[in-house]
Write an enzyme that holds these catalytic residues in place. Structure first.
Site, PDB file in Angstrom:
ATOM      1  N   ALA A   3      -1.917   0.224  -9.831  1.00 37.87           N
ATOM      2  CA  ALA A   3      -1.865  -0.475 -11.125  1.00 37.87           C
ATOM      3  C   ALA A   3      -1.834   0.471 -12.320  1.00 37.87           C
ATOM      4  CB  ALA A   3      -3.034  -1.439 -11.297  1.00 37.87           C
ATOM      5  N   GLY A   4      -1.117   0.023 -13.324  1.00 41.44           N
ATOM      6  CA  GLY A   4      -1.064   0.724 -14.596  1.00 41.44           C
ATOM      7  C   GLY A   4       0.151   1.625 -14.779  1.00 41.44           C
TER       8      GLY A   4
ATOM      9  N   GLY B 246      -0.271  -4.092 -14.844  1.00 49.32           N
ATOM     10  CA  GLY B 246       0.869  -4.504 -15.663  1.00 49.32           C
ATOM     11  C   GLY B 246       0.897  -3.900 -17.050  1.00 49.32           C
TER      12      GLY B 246
ATOM     13  N   ASN C 247       4.085  -2.397  -9.224  1.00 50.56           N
ATOM     14  CA  ASN C 247       4.921  -3.598  -9.165  1.00 50.56           C
ATOM     15  C   ASN C 247       5.710  -3.774 -10.462  1.00 50.56           C
ATOM     16  OD1 ASN C 247       5.998  -6.214  -9.011  1.00 50.56           O
ATOM     17  ND2 ASN C 247       4.211  -7.091  -8.075  1.00 50.56           N
ATOM     18  N   THR C 248       4.977  -4.056 -11.570  1.00 47.49           N
ATOM     19  CA  THR C 248       5.647  -4.398 -12.819  1.00 47.49           C
ATOM     20  C   THR C 248       6.557  -3.288 -13.331  1.00 47.49           C
ATOM     21  OG1 THR C 248       3.711  -5.715 -13.350  1.00 47.49           O
ATOM     22  CG2 THR C 248       5.239  -5.304 -15.136  1.00 47.49           C
TER      23      THR C 248
ATOM     24  N   LYS D 157      -5.033  -5.917   1.008  1.00 50.87           N
ATOM     25  CA  LYS D 157      -5.319  -5.296  -0.282  1.00 50.87           C
ATOM     26  C   LYS D 157      -6.285  -6.236  -0.992  1.00 50.87           C
ATOM     27  CE  LYS D 157      -3.749  -4.848  -4.897  1.00 50.87           C
ATOM     28  NZ  LYS D 157      -2.755  -4.710  -5.954  1.00 50.87           N
TER      29      LYS D 157
END
Lengths: 286, 87
Positions: A211-212, A180, A233-234, A119
């Site tokens: 993301a986001g 994040g 992830n977050t 990635k």
């Protein structure tokens, strides 16, 4: 029994095909990051409820003086998960290429099949964490030439997305919004342009929203937009209950994929009654 | 070969290790005295506990099967990296 037959039929109708990215096949369309969990144990339990079979990991300097001996790799079931090394935290193509090569070396050493893909993440700004498109493109070219299958994180700009695909990326992964941030899909129109453009003559070309994502509905929207997978992830790691949120994300990604294939109804400014208008026991008209 | 410096041992009462006679290398951004040896010997001296590592010597990865034969020279820059959680 009739009911169980119906249920079996329903399960079959709701099955979702595996996703092929480069030489890898993923049974789940949810790819998880491995950072920011309060413990390795919470991470492991979240992995279970997520149903995911692919996780991304970062490459960092080994601590030389206060190493605990606990390595994240000991907390990931390598029989179940394909590892996707990333270049998170790199700000130029040179560093990202070095980082990717070091990740490949570690995974080769572990005899992990994830050694041949990466990635790619090349950031351009430490506050927004938005990617640097020029450096990302350079790194994609160099890593592809070096034999990597590159999954490239990028912004939601359709032109750079096309350039990354042309440069050999096996998947393009536009951000829904900054890493994040939890803002979800900031520009669905751009994501649709990217989808239409990159899949026009190549419908199986993999696109991932990376993301986001803030909550399950964001992941569902990403899939409803016709994306093949979601990387986050977050949203899970920092949820009050990561284990539950991981399960929610799993359902959302599945729901979004199915909704996309179901063909949603059009949008209308006014209402459209679901029940017949004839026979209503009322004198009221219009 | 010499051991890497342990920061906890470097109080003001102790003279800092002189690097001139030994030569020094830079590992993960920190200089350390080094008398010569292979990548394998350096890793042993550093007491690396996991095999999930990669070593880069002057910006080029040294494959694991070459750790025993790759010599480190004074002035070399090395990175010893592992896998950590991240998205």
């Amino acid at each position: 029994m009739e009911q169980s037959q119906t249920t079996a039929c329903a399960d079959d109708a709701l099955s979702i095909p595996p996703l092929r990215i480069g030489s890898h096949t993923l049974n789940s369309r949810l790819i998880l990051g491995t950072g920011r969990y309060d413990s390795f144990e919470t991470m492991q339990r979240s992995f279970v409820t997520s149903g995911s079979d692919c996780v991304t990991i970062a490459v960092r300097q080994e601590k030389l003086h206060d190493s605990t001996g606990r390595n994240i790799i000991d907390f990931i079931d390598l029989d179940r998960f394909t590892l996707l090394p990333n270049t998170a935290g790199c700000y130029d193509a040179d560093t990202a290429v070095r980082c990717a090569r070091m990740g490949r070396e570690i995974l080769k050493r572990l005899e992990n099949p994830g050694a041949n893909w990466v990635k790619l993440e090349v950031l351009g700004d430490s506050r927004s964490l938005l990617p640097d498109p020029i450096e990302s493109l350079k790194a994609t070219e160099r890593l592809t030439a070096d034999g990597f299958e590159v999954l490239c994180y990028t912004s939601d700009d359709p032109i750079i997305a096309r350039r990354l695909k042309d440069a050999g990326a096996v998947a393009v992964m536009p951000a829904g919004s900054p890493i994040g941030s939890g803002l979800g899909i900031a520009n669905p129109n751009h994501l649709e342009i990217i989808r239409d453009d990159l899949k026009r003559d190549d419908p199986s070309y993999p696109l991932v929203v990376d993301a986001g994502i803030g909550t399950a509905s964001d992941a569902a929207v990403a899939m409803e937009l016709g994306y093949d997978a979601v990387l986050l992830n977050t949203a899970v790691a920092h949820a009050k209950n990561p284990v539950l949120m991981a399960g929610s994300m799993s359902l959302a990604v599945r729901a979004g994929w199915l909704a996309r294939r179901s063909g949603r109804i059009g949008r209308s400014r006014f209402g459209s009654a679901s029940s017949p208008e004839i026979g209503v026991i009322s004198d009221r008209r219009k | 070969m010499s051991l890497p410096p342990d920061p906890s041992n470097q109080s003001e009462n102790q003279p800092k290790t002189t690097q001139s006679s030994l030569g020094s290398i830079v590992v993960n951004g920190d200089p350390m005295p080094f008398a010569g040896g292979t990548v394998s010997e350096l890793l042993k001296a550093l007491d690396i506990k996991t095999r999930a590592i990669a070593v880069e010597l002057n910006h080029e990865v040294v494959p694991a099967d070459q750790h025993d034969t790759t010599k480190i020279s004074p002035g070399d820059r090395l990175e010893v990296v592992t896998l950590v959680g991240g998205g």
